[in-house]
Design a protein around this motif. Structure first.
Motif, PDB file in Angstrom:
ATOM      1  N   LEU A 279      33.006  60.666  44.702  1.00 60.79           N
ATOM      2  CA  LEU A 279      32.881  59.615  43.700  1.00 60.79           C
ATOM      3  C   LEU A 279      34.183  58.858  43.508  1.00 60.79           C
ATOM      4  O   LEU A 279      35.268  59.402  43.724  1.00 60.79           O
ATOM      5  N   ASP A 280      34.068  57.615  43.087  1.00 62.79           N
ATOM      6  CA  ASP A 280      35.244  56.821  42.758  1.00 62.79           C
ATOM      7  C   ASP A 280      35.768  57.251  41.390  1.00 62.79           C
ATOM      8  O   ASP A 280      34.998  57.469  40.454  1.00 62.79           O
ATOM      9  N   ASN A 281      37.063  57.329  41.263  1.00 64.67           N
ATOM     10  CA  ASN A 281      37.663  57.904  40.056  1.00 64.67           C
ATOM     11  C   ASN A 281      37.544  57.021  38.826  1.00 64.67           C
ATOM     12  O   ASN A 281      37.745  57.489  37.707  1.00 64.67           O
ATOM     13  N   ASP A 282      37.250  55.732  38.994  1.00 60.36           N
ATOM     14  CA  ASP A 282      37.211  54.876  37.809  1.00 60.36           C
ATOM     15  C   ASP A 282      35.803  54.730  37.235  1.00 60.36           C
ATOM     16  O   ASP A 282      35.592  54.000  36.283  1.00 60.36           O
ATOM     17  N   ASP A 283      34.802  55.422  37.811  1.00 59.67           N
ATOM     18  CA  ASP A 283      33.452  55.364  37.262  1.00 59.67           C
ATOM     19  C   ASP A 283      33.399  56.088  35.923  1.00 59.67           C
ATOM     20  O   ASP A 283      33.783  57.256  35.819  1.00 59.67           O
ATOM     21  N   ASP A 284      32.920  55.405  34.869  1.00 61.44           N
ATOM     22  CA  ASP A 284      32.808  56.058  33.579  1.00 61.44           C
ATOM     23  C   ASP A 284      31.477  56.792  33.484  1.00 61.44           C
ATOM     24  O   ASP A 284      30.649  56.753  34.388  1.00 61.44           O
ATOM     25  N   VAL A 285      31.271  57.479  32.362  1.00 60.12           N
ATOM     26  CA  VAL A 285      30.057  58.288  32.205  1.00 60.12           C
ATOM     27  C   VAL A 285      28.806  57.418  32.244  1.00 60.12           C
ATOM     28  O   VAL A 285      27.782  57.788  32.823  1.00 60.12           O
ATOM     29  N   ASP A 286      28.870  56.232  31.643  1.00 59.97           N
ATOM     30  CA  ASP A 286      27.711  55.333  31.639  1.00 59.97           C
ATOM     31  C   ASP A 286      27.318  54.963  33.066  1.00 59.97           C
ATOM     32  O   ASP A 286      26.131  54.951  33.413  1.00 59.97           O
ATOM     33  N   THR A 287      28.294  54.696  33.911  1.00 59.76           N
ATOM     34  CA  THR A 287      28.013  54.361  35.303  1.00 59.76           C
ATOM     35  C   THR A 287      27.422  55.563  36.034  1.00 59.76           C
ATOM     36  O   THR A 287      26.461  55.438  36.806  1.00 59.76           O
ATOM     37  N   LEU A 288      27.999  56.736  35.798  1.00 58.01           N
ATOM     38  CA  LEU A 288      27.493  57.936  36.459  1.00 58.01           C
ATOM     39  C   LEU A 288      26.057  58.241  36.047  1.00 58.01           C
ATOM     40  O   LEU A 288      25.244  58.685  36.851  1.00 58.01           O
ATOM     41  N   ARG A 359      42.721  48.727  42.563  1.00 50.51           N
ATOM     42  CA  ARG A 359      43.571  48.741  41.376  1.00 50.51           C
ATOM     43  C   ARG A 359      43.998  47.330  40.985  1.00 50.51           C
ATOM     44  O   ARG A 359      44.187  47.031  39.802  1.00 50.51           O
ATOM     45  N   GLN A 360      44.172  46.461  41.972  1.00 50.99           N
ATOM     46  CA  GLN A 360      44.545  45.080  41.666  1.00 50.99           C
ATOM     47  C   GLN A 360      43.466  44.400  40.828  1.00 50.99           C
ATOM     48  O   GLN A 360      43.774  43.658  39.881  1.00 50.99           O
ATOM     49  N   VAL A 361      42.223  44.647  41.156  1.00 48.20           N
ATOM     50  CA  VAL A 361      41.119  44.059  40.400  1.00 48.20           C
ATOM     51  C   VAL A 361      41.180  44.472  38.931  1.00 48.20           C
ATOM     52  O   VAL A 361      40.900  43.676  38.025  1.00 48.20           O
ATOM     53  N   HIS A 362      41.575  45.710  38.686  1.00 46.49           N
ATOM     54  CA  HIS A 362      41.574  46.221  37.312  1.00 46.49           C
ATOM     55  C   HIS A 362      42.902  46.030  36.573  1.00 46.49           C
ATOM     56  O   HIS A 362      42.921  45.785  35.371  1.00 46.49           O
ATOM     57  N   LEU A 363      44.028  46.121  37.300  1.00 46.16           N
ATOM     58  CA  LEU A 363      45.313  46.281  36.626  1.00 46.16           C
ATOM     59  C   LEU A 363      46.343  45.181  36.885  1.00 46.16           C
ATOM     60  O   LEU A 363      47.424  45.184  36.288  1.00 46.16           O
ATOM     61  N   ALA A 364      46.050  44.241  37.768  1.00 44.93           N
ATOM     62  CA  ALA A 364      47.029  43.219  38.145  1.00 44.93           C
ATOM     63  C   ALA A 364      47.237  42.193  37.030  1.00 44.93           C
ATOM     64  O   ALA A 364      46.489  42.146  36.047  1.00 44.93           O
ATOM     65  N   THR A 365      48.260  41.354  37.206  1.00 45.16           N
ATOM     66  CA  THR A 365      48.479  40.240  36.280  1.00 45.16           C
ATOM     67  C   THR A 365      47.305  39.274  36.373  1.00 45.16           C
ATOM     68  O   THR A 365      46.530  39.301  37.340  1.00 45.16           O
ATOM     69  N   ASP A 366      47.188  38.415  35.393  1.00 45.50           N
ATOM     70  CA  ASP A 366      46.037  37.506  35.348  1.00 45.50           C
ATOM     71  C   ASP A 366      45.930  36.657  36.609  1.00 45.50           C
ATOM     72  O   ASP A 366      44.833  36.461  37.155  1.00 45.50           O
ATOM     73  N   ASN A 367      47.048  36.110  37.079  1.00 45.14           N
ATOM     74  CA  ASN A 367      47.011  35.242  38.262  1.00 45.14           C
ATOM     75  C   ASN A 367      46.592  36.014  39.511  1.00 45.14           C
ATOM     76  O   ASN A 367      45.785  35.539  40.313  1.00 45.14           O
ATOM     77  N   SER A 392      28.747  32.363  37.195  1.00 41.50           N
ATOM     78  CA  SER A 392      29.807  31.437  37.602  1.00 41.50           C
ATOM     79  C   SER A 392      31.107  32.209  37.793  1.00 41.50           C
ATOM     80  O   SER A 392      31.264  33.330  37.301  1.00 41.50           O
ATOM     81  N   LEU A 393      32.057  31.597  38.497  1.00 37.40           N
ATOM     82  CA  LEU A 393      33.356  32.239  38.712  1.00 37.40           C
ATOM     83  C   LEU A 393      34.067  32.461  37.381  1.00 37.40           C
ATOM     84  O   LEU A 393      34.657  33.528  37.147  1.00 37.40           O
ATOM     85  N   GLU A 394      34.026  31.470  36.507  1.00 32.53           N
ATOM     86  CA  GLU A 394      34.715  31.599  35.229  1.00 32.53           C
ATOM     87  C   GLU A 394      34.117  32.721  34.379  1.00 32.53           C
ATOM     88  O   GLU A 394      34.838  33.456  33.701  1.00 32.53           O
ATOM     89  N   GLN A 395      32.797  32.853  34.433  1.00 33.94           N
ATOM     90  CA  GLN A 395      32.154  33.941  33.677  1.00 33.94           C
ATOM     91  C   GLN A 395      32.595  35.295  34.230  1.00 33.94           C
ATOM     92  O   GLN A 395      32.854  36.214  33.457  1.00 33.94           O
ATOM     93  N   LEU A 396      32.706  35.380  35.550  1.00 28.76           N
ATOM     94  CA  LEU A 396      33.127  36.631  36.168  1.00 28.76           C
ATOM     95  C   LEU A 396      34.558  36.981  35.732  1.00 28.76           C
ATOM     96  O   LEU A 396      34.840  38.135  35.373  1.00 28.76           O
ATOM     97  N   ILE A 397      35.439  36.016  35.757  1.00 26.88           N
ATOM     98  CA  ILE A 397      36.845  36.254  35.398  1.00 26.88           C
ATOM     99  C   ILE A 397      36.966  36.684  33.941  1.00 26.88           C
ATOM    100  O   ILE A 397      37.764  37.568  33.599  1.00 26.88           O
ATOM    101  N   VAL A 398      36.143  36.082  33.064  1.00 28.80           N
ATOM    102  CA  VAL A 398      36.164  36.465  31.641  1.00 28.80           C
ATOM    103  C   VAL A 398      35.819  37.940  31.480  1.00 28.80           C
ATOM    104  O   VAL A 398      36.384  38.637  30.616  1.00 28.80           O
ATOM    105  N   PHE A 399      34.904  38.450  32.331  1.00 28.78           N
ATOM    106  CA  PHE A 399      34.516  39.857  32.245  1.00 28.78           C
ATOM    107  C   PHE A 399      35.693  40.800  32.494  1.00 28.78           C
ATOM    108  O   PHE A 399      35.666  41.960  32.082  1.00 28.78           O
ATOM    109  N   TYR A 400      36.726  40.308  33.184  1.00 27.04           N
ATOM    110  CA  TYR A 400      37.875  41.159  33.529  1.00 27.04           C
ATOM    111  C   TYR A 400      39.066  40.959  32.592  1.00 27.04           C
ATOM    112  O   TYR A 400      40.111  41.568  32.800  1.00 27.04           O
ATOM    113  N   ASP A 401      38.898  40.100  31.591  1.00 24.37           N
ATOM    114  CA  ASP A 401      40.004  39.863  30.654  1.00 24.37           C
ATOM    115  C   ASP A 401      40.255  41.098  29.788  1.00 24.37           C
ATOM    116  O   ASP A 401      39.312  41.796  29.414  1.00 24.37           O
TER     117      ASP A 401
END
Length: 401
Positions: A279-288, A359-367, A392-401
């Motif tokens: 399993l991937d280590n970042d999966d939370d209980v809800d995902t599992l 990790r970049q997807v989750h932890l990188a700077t905004d840019n 949309s791309l913008e909606q996707l990016i908002v999900f990672y804010d």
């Protein structure tokens, strides 16, 4: 009843789950309605054993059983086109439709599956049983030579949808089904691929519907059938029937998530069990608990275990499968699934990433995060739309804010 009401009621009432399974088995949209239908067509061997009159006499009780079962639940009707075969006719159940649905295109069918798959995530075990029973019973036939219950799975021109349905059902039941591609059979171009399940397992787990097939079922199961609800057959007299149920990785993951959520295992033990199951280590209980692990494995396989940001990114060889280590990641986060009408836990919404990119997807700077998300979005948006998911791309990016 609207289709949306059917989806909601199916989470609580097994009878509605039964008919939702019928729809999922082979969706039909006609004249503003979603149809769940039960085919009365039989195979060549049964036609040889019954005259048209005998067939009608056997089929009429079947129709009455279906009518009694759905009383107060839906409407039984005959206004769907029947086969030209004289011994074939169709019962249909109509649901008034408010959404704009289409069963004639891959995108349209994908959206129907998406609505249904999302609803099944909240099913009880009883509703799952009725859902699977409805799916197979609606259009099942018998493979006499191999004693299998078979069902056409999807139109031949939509192999991605066939794979999607297989992963959904396998994850739901823990059952490995026999796949019959039929490419080597006569007139194979006119035949849809099938999935099959051993007859005795099917009868003991899910029961069956058609009275005109009952004599064959009784013979093959040693006449140990007890009728309940005028429709199903329970397992209390099937103790002599050996069940070959294979519990797959999905059920092990589900148990792990429940044990952790209920505090029966510690954090350190959870980490060890995660690694053992790959399993991937970042999966939370809800995902599992709710996500289908098969889709991540399918995406990794499709990517040939290479990072989808850059295939040249090197990792290491994983002990679990002796392949380059990559992690499956929901591009649209799984925790946002309730913001969509359809299921987003699908192969098209998974990307295989090396650990650094993940990790970049989750932890990188905004840019930096925007850069990698933009690349993944542009690479995958067409497939997502084809699978019935719009974002949309913008909606996707908002999900990672």
């Amino acid at each position: 009843m609207t289709f949306n009401e059917l989806l909601e009621q199916s989470k609580k009432n097994p009878k509605y789950a039964f008919f939702l399974g019928m729809v999922y088995g082979w969706p039909i949209v006609k004249n503003g309605y979603v149809l769940a239908y039960s085919s009365g067509r039989t195979g060549t061997r049964i036609r040889k054993n019954f005259s048209d009159n005998e067939y009608t006499q056997l089929n009429e009780p079947n129709r009455q059983v279906l009518a009694d079962f759905i009383k107060g639940t839906a409407i039984l009707s005959d206004d769907i086109d029947c086969s030209s075969n004289k011994t074939s006719w169709v019962c249909s159940v109509k649901f008034t439709e408010t959404n704009s649905l289409d069963d004639t295109t891959e995108i349209g069918r994908a959206r129907i599956y998406g609505y249904i798959e999302k609803a099944t995530m909240d099913f009880s075990n009883e509703c799952i049983r009725y859902f699977v029973s409805g799916l197979f019973n609606a259009r099942c036939s018998l493979d006499f030579s191999r004693k299998l219950v078979t069902v056409d799975w999807e139109k031949k021109k939509y192999p991605n949808l066939a794979r999607r349905k297989y992963m959904t059902l396998s994850n739901m039941t823990g059952q490995f089904f026999n796949f019959n591609p039929r490419v080597l059979q006569k007139n194979s171009k006119a035949k849809n691929d099938q999935f099959r399940i051993p007859l005795k397992i099917f009868v003991s787990e899910y029961g069956f519907l058609y009275p005109f097939k009952r004599s064959f079922y009784e013979k093959e199961t040693g006449k140990h059938l007890t009728q309940i609800d005028g429709l199903y057959f329970d397992k209390q007299d099937l103790s002599n029937v050996k069940e070959y149920k294979n519990y797959n990785r999905a059920l092990q993951i589900n148990k792990l998530a429940i044990d952790y959520q209920d505090g029966r295992i510690a954090e350190q033990e959870l980490l060890k069990k995660r690694l053992a199951l790959g399993l991937d280590n970042d999966d939370d209980v809800d995902t599992l608990l709710h996500a289908n692990p098969n889709v991540k494995e399918a995406r990794k396989l499709r990517s040939r275990y290479m990072c989808e940001v850059n295939p040249r990114h090197r990792t290491f060889t994983a002990k679990a499968n002796n392949m380059p280590f990559v992690e499956g990641h929901h591009l649209i986060p799984f925790c946002k699934r309730n913001e969509f009408d359809v299921n987003i836990d699908i192969v098209e919404n998974i990307v295989a990433l090396c650990p650094v990119c993940h990790r970049q997807v989750h932890l990188a700077t905004d840019n930096e995060k925007r850069d990698i998300l933009t690349k993944l979005y542009e690479t995958n948006i067409r497939e997502l739309q084809k699978a019935g998911v719009n974002i949309s791309l913008e909606q996707l990016i908002v999900f990672y804010d």
